[in-house]
Enzyme design. Structure first.
Site, PDB file in Angstrom:
ATOM      1  N   GLY A   1      39.960  35.957  36.165  1.00  0.00           N
ATOM      2  CA  GLY A   1      41.217  35.326  36.605  1.00  0.00           C
ATOM      3  C   GLY A   1      42.467  35.990  36.047  1.00  0.00           C
TER       4      GLY A   1
ATOM      5  N   ASP B   1      36.019  38.363  42.065  1.00  0.00           N
ATOM      6  CA  ASP B   1      36.911  37.745  43.058  1.00  0.00           C
ATOM      7  C   ASP B   1      38.377  38.004  42.721  1.00  0.00           C
ATOM      8  OD1 ASP B   1      36.882  36.005  40.827  1.00  0.00           O
ATOM      9  OD2 ASP B   1      37.168  34.236  42.077  1.00  0.00           O
TER      10      ASP B   1
ATOM     11  N   GLU C   1      31.682  39.218  36.526  1.00  0.00           N
ATOM     12  CA  GLU C   1      31.174  38.067  37.286  1.00  0.00           C
ATOM     13  C   GLU C   1      29.715  38.144  37.716  1.00  0.00           C
ATOM     14  OE1 GLU C   1      35.565  37.966  37.485  1.00  0.00           O
ATOM     15  OE2 GLU C   1      34.093  39.541  37.782  1.00  0.00           O
TER      16      GLU C   1
ATOM     17  N   GLY D   1      39.200  32.709  34.418  1.00  0.00           N
ATOM     18  CA  GLY D   1      39.421  31.342  34.897  1.00  0.00           C
ATOM     19  C   GLY D   1      38.613  30.374  34.050  1.00  0.00           C
TER      20      GLY D   1
END
Length: 354
Positions: free
Chosen positions: A131, A162, A154, A83
């Site tokens: 992402g 996530d 992450e 992301g």
């Protein structure tokens, strides 16, 4: 006649428009094809792109003329390297709603991919992290190549794995998912399939032919797609004799469930808050549906936006690149279970809903 644009000029204009769109959404034969088109930044995913992909995916899912959905990355290096974290960081610091909207809409898209009624085929030929994993791993088919580099890094930036990591990671064999989540370990090529992240392995040079064959299928079922993927996989012998990179470590990895301390060397660089959140996220996620995991992860994302480790991690790893983040708290021992619990608590009317 004067207002007519010449044909070559029109083609040039169309090409320029094409080149500047961050996502290309095309109907090719019976397939809806999504191309992530930001090669200069390794196809990093931002909010405008999410806002283009989501409605189109829903439209194709309900369109009788569209039988399958294919997603791929442009540029030959990355499928999607993650992301657009820097934009989210700036927004989070400034109290801009982007920090809420980005995660909310990204997770809604991840859920739509997981629930897609039509065969969804991700060609993860290149770097696939964060992402980018969310855009691929919940789909029915994920095709890796020797150029695939998969990781969920992450915890090194004060976040947690996530985009539904709490759903797919605990479902990998043994404690492999927990190991990948805590360490950000990178899997390459055929190992991405061996780990269970990809469903198939096809050599990179064969992927254009594979895509053409998929697009040319007449009213394909998931079984038809499966057959085509298997036939290409059977022609791909590259690295087939090499053992899985973590084979000899699997028994150590499987005893991870009892203690974070076993990994102390590797994990010394990671945010203690991220590690504890991630440990609990994967434990909980093992028994939850994908939508429920995403609701939990949205709460965690907002807790990270309120905390300080995320901003410090992005500074150390992505902005100043000094690789020496000052985590707060700086050790696992200083972090109370109560603080971790609070990260999982409901956001009331701000909770994610589908």
């Amino acid at each position: 006649q004067a207002h007519m644009v010449s044909k070559p000029l029109l083609l040039l204009l169309l090409l320029l428009m094409h080149a500047s769109s961050e996502v290309l959404l095309e109907k090719v034969g019976r397939a809806g094809v999504i191309t992530i088109n930001r090669p200069k930044v390794l196809n990093a995913l931002n909010l405008p792109m999410i806002r283009q992909i989501y409605p189109q995916l829903k439209k194709w899912e309900n369109d009788k003329e569209t039988e399958i959905v294919i997603i791929k990355g442009a540029g030959g290096k990355a499928f999607c390297a993650g992301g657009d974290i820097r934009a989210v960081t700036e927004a989070g610091k400034a109290g801009d709603p982007l920090a809420e909207d980005f995660f909310r809409e990204e997770y809604i898209l991840n859920n739509a991919i997981g629930a897609c009624k039509k065969p969804y085929i991700a060609l993860i030929d290149g770097i696939t992290m964060g992402g980018g994993v969310g855009l691929s791993v919940h789909g029915r088919f994920r095709v890796a190549s020797e150029k695939t580099l998969f990781a969920m890094p992450e915890t090194a930036i004060g976040l947690f794995p996530d985009v539904g990591g709490g759903y797919f990671l605990p479902r990998l064999r043994g404690k492999l998912g927990l190991f990948l989540a805590l360490t950000g370990f990178r899997l390459k090529g055929r190992d991405v399939q061996r780990a269970g992240v990809a469903t198939h392995f096809v050599e990179s040079k064969k992927i254009p032919d594979l895509e053409k064959e998929l697009v040319d299928l007449k009213s394909p079922s998931a079984d038809d797609v499966s057959r085509v993927l298997e036939s290409y996989q059977n022609q791909s012998s590259l690295d087939s004799e090499k053992p899985f990179v973590l084979d000899k470590h699997m028994s150590d990895i499987d005893s991870l469930s009892h203690s974070l301390c076993l990994l102390s060397q590797t994990l010394a660089r990671m945010s203690p808050t991220s590690l504890k959140i991630t440990f609990k996220q994967l434990q909980a996620g093992a028994a939850l549906s994908l939508p429920d995991v995403l609701v939990m992860e949205y709460r965690l994302s907002q807790a990270c936006m309120r905390g300080c480790d995320f901003y410090e991690g992005v500074r150390a790893v992505l902005v100043d690149k000094d690789q020496s983040p000052k985590w707060n708290p700086s050790t696992l021992e200083e972090l109370s279970d109560q603080t971790v619990e609070q990260c999982f608590s409901s956001l009331g009317e701000k909770d994610l809903t589908f």
